[in-house]
Design an enzyme around this catalytic site. Structure first.
Site, short mmCIF file in Angstrom:
data_model
loop_
_atom_site.label_atom_id
_atom_site.label_comp_id
_atom_site.label_asym_id
_atom_site.label_seq_id
_atom_site.Cartn_x
_atom_site.Cartn_y
_atom_site.Cartn_z
CG HIS A 95 -3.17 -5.47 -0.87
ND1 HIS A 95 -3.02 -5.66 -2.22
CD2 HIS A 95 -1.98 -5.01 -0.42
CE1 HIS A 95 -1.78 -5.32 -2.57
NE2 HIS A 95 -1.14 -4.92 -1.49
CD GLU A 167 -0.22 -0.96 -0.29
OE1 GLU A 167 0.95 -1.17 0.05
OE2 GLU A 167 -0.96 -1.85 -0.74
P1 PGA Z 1 5.47 -3.66 -3.67
O1 PGA Z 1 4.06 -4.06 -3.02
O2 PGA Z 1 6.30 -3.08 -2.52
O3 PGA Z 1 6.03 -4.90 -4.21
O4 PGA Z 1 5.19 -2.61 -4.71
C1 PGA Z 1 3.44 -3.24 -2.08
C2 PGA Z 1 2.11 -3.79 -1.67
O5 PGA Z 1 1.39 -4.34 -2.52
O6 PGA Z 1 1.73 -3.71 -0.49
#
Ligand code: PGA
Length: 261
Positions: A95, A167
């Protein structure tokens, strides 16, 4: 090609054990079982064990938010993927918050992905460019490096079973998700990398998620993007109503996709 859809709740470092139990209790009642949609909850390490006793197993599976790549040894403070093998189906790996705040390198992410696979846990590999990298037009290079390194030790069969979440760092914790055309471009680029490395059958099997400011009102547009199989949800997953609306949205997207097919 219709792959099982996936919605992952990333609770990050929010919620005490008690608060996690309360949320699970609500989710057990609110989220419906939908064929073709898998729902995964990712609480803190501390809550995994109690939550595993509390979830409605017809509805939810569990994911770790990370895990150390060495199976056991003198590594104070670490929790290995091996120690969680009977507890979780999935593990979020790489992540952007791990890469940024805990300085996880490309090689460390690769070793964690390999450790997950070795321990029978499905890695959810997170990739994505920062705002600066996007401004410098480095998105493709960054995604290439993150994907190619992370998958380096895997066979095509391994890769067929993993999940990759796109992401973009600039869309995490933001006001709204990345625009669908940016998601489409990144997703097709990631699929292209997988195809180049492992062939078409693997590319067609691997599931790709989008994560970053997912909210119920955006689900339909994101799920319409070609090659997106689900969502990795942060903030909205801490609210049982918003999260179950997101699950419903993904279910509706799956239904309309199967009608088109
Ligand atoms: P968020 O986070 O939906 O709060 O933008 C997503 C993530 O970090 O997986």
């Amino acid at each position: 090609m219709s792959r099982v859809k996936l919605v992952v709740a990333n609770w990050k470092m929010y919620l005490s054990v008690h608060e996690s139990s309360l949320l699970v209790n609500r989710l057990n009642k609110t989220v419906k079982v939908h064929r073709g949609v898998e729902v995964v909850l990712s609480p803190s390490y501390l809550s995994l064990q109690p939550i595993s006793q509390e979830i409605d197993r017809r509805k939810f599976r569990l994911a770790a938010q990370d895990g150390y790549f060495i199976d056991e040894g003198a590594y104070t403070g670490a929790v290995s993927l091996s120690q969680m093998r009977d507890l979780v189906h999935y593990a979020i790996i790489g992540h952007s918050e791990r890469r940024r705040y805990f300085h996880e390198s490309l090689d460390e992410v690769r070793d964690k992905v390999a450790a997950a696979v070795r321990n029978g846990i499905v890695p959810i590999l997170c990739v994505g460019e920062t705002k600066e990298e996007r401004a410098q037009r480095e998105t493709k290079q960054v995604l290439h490096d993150q994907v190619v390194t992370a998958l380096a030790n895997l066979t095509s069969q391994d890769v067929e079973n993993i999940v990759i979440a796109y992401e973009p760092v600039w869309a995490i914790g933001a006001d709204q998700p990345a625009p669908p055309d940016a998601i489409a471009e990144a997703i097709s680029w990631i699929r292209f990398q997988v195809r180049e490395l492992y062939g078409q059958a693997t590319e067609e099997a691997v599931r790709l998620l989008y994560g970053g400011s997912d909210e119920p009102e955006y689900v339909a547009a994101i799920m319409e993007v070609n090659g997106v199989d689900g969502l990795l949800v942060g903030r909205a997953s801490l609210n049982y109503e918003r999260f179950s609306d997101i699950v419903t949205g993904v279910h509706l997207a799956a239904l309309s996709e199967s009608k088109v097919e």
